[in-house]
Design a protein around this motif. Sequence first.
Motif, PDB file in Angstrom:
ATOM      1  N   PHE A  60       0.837  -1.198   0.000  1.00  0.00           N
ATOM      2  CA  PHE A  60       0.000   0.000   0.000  1.00  0.00           C
ATOM      3  C   PHE A  60       0.873   1.249   0.000  1.00  0.00           C
ATOM      4  CE2 PHE A  60      -2.175   3.390   2.422  1.00  0.00           C
ATOM      5  CZ  PHE A  60      -3.277   3.591   1.594  1.00  0.00           C
ATOM      6  N   ARG A  61       0.449   2.251  -0.792  1.00  0.00           N
ATOM      7  CA  ARG A  61       1.118   3.558  -0.803  1.00  0.00           C
ATOM      8  C   ARG A  61       0.078   4.638  -0.543  1.00  0.00           C
ATOM      9  NH1 ARG A  61       2.015   7.510  -4.729  1.00  0.00           N
ATOM     10  NH2 ARG A  61       1.335   6.167  -6.461  1.00  0.00           N
TER      11      ARG A  61
ATOM     12  N   SER B 127      -6.804 -13.199  -3.082  1.00  0.00           N
ATOM     13  CA  SER B 127      -7.879 -12.425  -2.467  1.00  0.00           C
ATOM     14  C   SER B 127      -7.580 -12.245  -0.987  1.00  0.00           C
ATOM     15  CB  SER B 127      -9.228 -13.125  -2.629  1.00  0.00           C
ATOM     16  OG  SER B 127     -10.264 -12.338  -2.061  1.00  0.00           O
ATOM     17  N   THR B 128      -7.738 -11.016  -0.519  1.00  0.00           N
ATOM     18  CA  THR B 128      -7.546 -10.739   0.902  1.00  0.00           C
ATOM     19  C   THR B 128      -8.293  -9.464   1.254  1.00  0.00           C
ATOM     20  OG1 THR B 128      -5.892 -10.589   2.676  1.00  0.00           O
ATOM     21  CG2 THR B 128      -5.457  -9.330   0.665  1.00  0.00           C
ATOM     22  N   THR B 129      -8.450  -9.213   2.542  1.00  0.00           N
ATOM     23  CA  THR B 129      -9.107  -7.989   2.998  1.00  0.00           C
ATOM     24  C   THR B 129      -8.121  -7.148   3.802  1.00  0.00           C
ATOM     25  OG1 THR B 129      -9.921  -9.087   4.998  1.00  0.00           O
ATOM     26  CG2 THR B 129     -11.385  -9.053   3.066  1.00  0.00           C
ATOM     27  N   ALA B 130      -8.395  -5.853   3.838  1.00  0.00           N
ATOM     28  CA  ALA B 130      -7.588  -4.916   4.613  1.00  0.00           C
ATOM     29  C   ALA B 130      -8.490  -3.769   5.046  1.00  0.00           C
ATOM     30  CB  ALA B 130      -6.414  -4.397   3.784  1.00  0.00           C
ATOM     31  N   THR B 131      -8.032  -2.999   6.019  1.00  0.00           N
ATOM     32  CA  THR B 131      -8.821  -1.873   6.523  1.00  0.00           C
ATOM     33  C   THR B 131      -8.497  -0.608   5.749  1.00  0.00           C
ATOM     34  OG1 THR B 131      -8.858  -2.834   8.748  1.00  0.00           O
ATOM     35  CG2 THR B 131      -9.353  -0.477   8.558  1.00  0.00           C
ATOM     36  N   ALA B 132      -9.522   0.092   5.339  1.00  0.00           N
ATOM     37  CA  ALA B 132      -9.349   1.350   4.608  1.00  0.00           C
ATOM     38  C   ALA B 132      -9.064   2.463   5.609  1.00  0.00           C
ATOM     39  CB  ALA B 132     -10.595   1.664   3.799  1.00  0.00           C
ATOM     40  N   ALA B 133      -7.812   2.910   5.658  1.00  0.00           N
ATOM     41  CA  ALA B 133      -7.425   3.941   6.613  1.00  0.00           C
ATOM     42  C   ALA B 133      -7.205   5.298   5.966  1.00  0.00           C
ATOM     43  CB  ALA B 133      -6.158   3.514   7.351  1.00  0.00           C
ATOM     44  N   ALA B 134      -6.836   5.285   4.681  1.00  0.00           N
ATOM     45  CA  ALA B 134      -6.544   6.549   3.996  1.00  0.00           C
ATOM     46  C   ALA B 134      -6.597   6.332   2.494  1.00  0.00           C
ATOM     47  CB  ALA B 134      -5.163   7.075   4.406  1.00  0.00           C
ATOM     48  N   ASP B 135      -6.766   7.439   1.768  1.00  0.00           N
ATOM     49  CA  ASP B 135      -6.686   7.358   0.310  1.00  0.00           C
ATOM     50  C   ASP B 135      -5.331   6.786  -0.087  1.00  0.00           C
ATOM     51  OD1 ASP B 135      -9.101   8.663   0.332  1.00  0.00           O
ATOM     52  OD2 ASP B 135      -8.304  10.595  -0.337  1.00  0.00           O
ATOM     53  N   GLY B 136      -5.326   5.950  -1.121  1.00  0.00           N
ATOM     54  CA  GLY B 136      -4.035   5.431  -1.548  1.00  0.00           C
ATOM     55  C   GLY B 136      -4.142   4.343  -2.592  1.00  0.00           C
ATOM     56  N   TYR B 137      -2.984   3.769  -2.868  1.00  0.00           N
ATOM     57  CA  TYR B 137      -2.837   2.816  -3.965  1.00  0.00           C
ATOM     58  C   TYR B 137      -2.489   1.426  -3.426  1.00  0.00           C
ATOM     59  CZ  TYR B 137      -2.478   7.148  -6.625  1.00  0.00           C
ATOM     60  OH  TYR B 137      -2.723   8.388  -7.170  1.00  0.00           O
TER      61      TYR B 137
END
Length: 253
Positions: A196-197, A219-229
């Motif tokens: 993530f960037r 396939s995996t999940t992650a938490t959306a903490a900030a705008d990014g790539y």
Amino acid sequence: MKSIGAVLTGALALSASAVTAPAAHAAETGVVIEKLSVNGGKPIVLGTSQTESFTISVTASDDSGISEDLAFLQIDREVGDDYWSYHGTPTCTAVNATTSTCKLTVKLDSGWGVPRNTLAGKWDVTVQLKSRDGDLYNNGGAAKHPVLRRATLSVNAGPEPVAKGKPITVTGKLARANWDKRMYAGYTNQPVKLQFRKAGTTTYTTLKTVYTNSTGNLSTTATAAADGYWRWSFAGTSTTSAVTTAGDYVDVR
């Protein structure tokens, strides 16, 4: 029967001068290999098309100079009953009275294309040159260079946009060239890094490693903490090239 491939071409393109083997010296002849470069020092990565090309370049010297007579460059590998070779006569250009650079550009065509899957890995590089006073040099294929199956990788992150703190799902697929069937197929059970960037920065951070499933999917999940790539990165193996996707932007609100 062995499977045999050969490509004979003239030297048509320049390559970088990265050294892929130590300087070699044939003491009994006086011929010195100053520099050897295969594909600019990078692995030769082949997909399934017939449009691939690469260059073998060698700079050599002798007190009497280097002759084009009997000059020969080859990269080949044999595994069991499978054998493949790309080889030909290079074009030699004098640098000065004692030194020449000899180059061979190999272009795959419809007659001889990519090799068998079993042959991916380190190939032998043979250099044969003759000095103007008749001395012959041959390294016996002592130099090694990787020839790899090309990998492809995709990424998709969503939903877009997503509320801050909510989960996002990142999917993708890792595939690699099947030289035997001239197609791409999923690369199974391989570790791929999820990176993530944050928007406004330049560095990607690895968050976790995910393994591809039986069809090469991720396939995996992650938490959306900030705008990014979000992107996937595969380090490659001894038979398959490394590959990293472009970043997939997710807007976090």
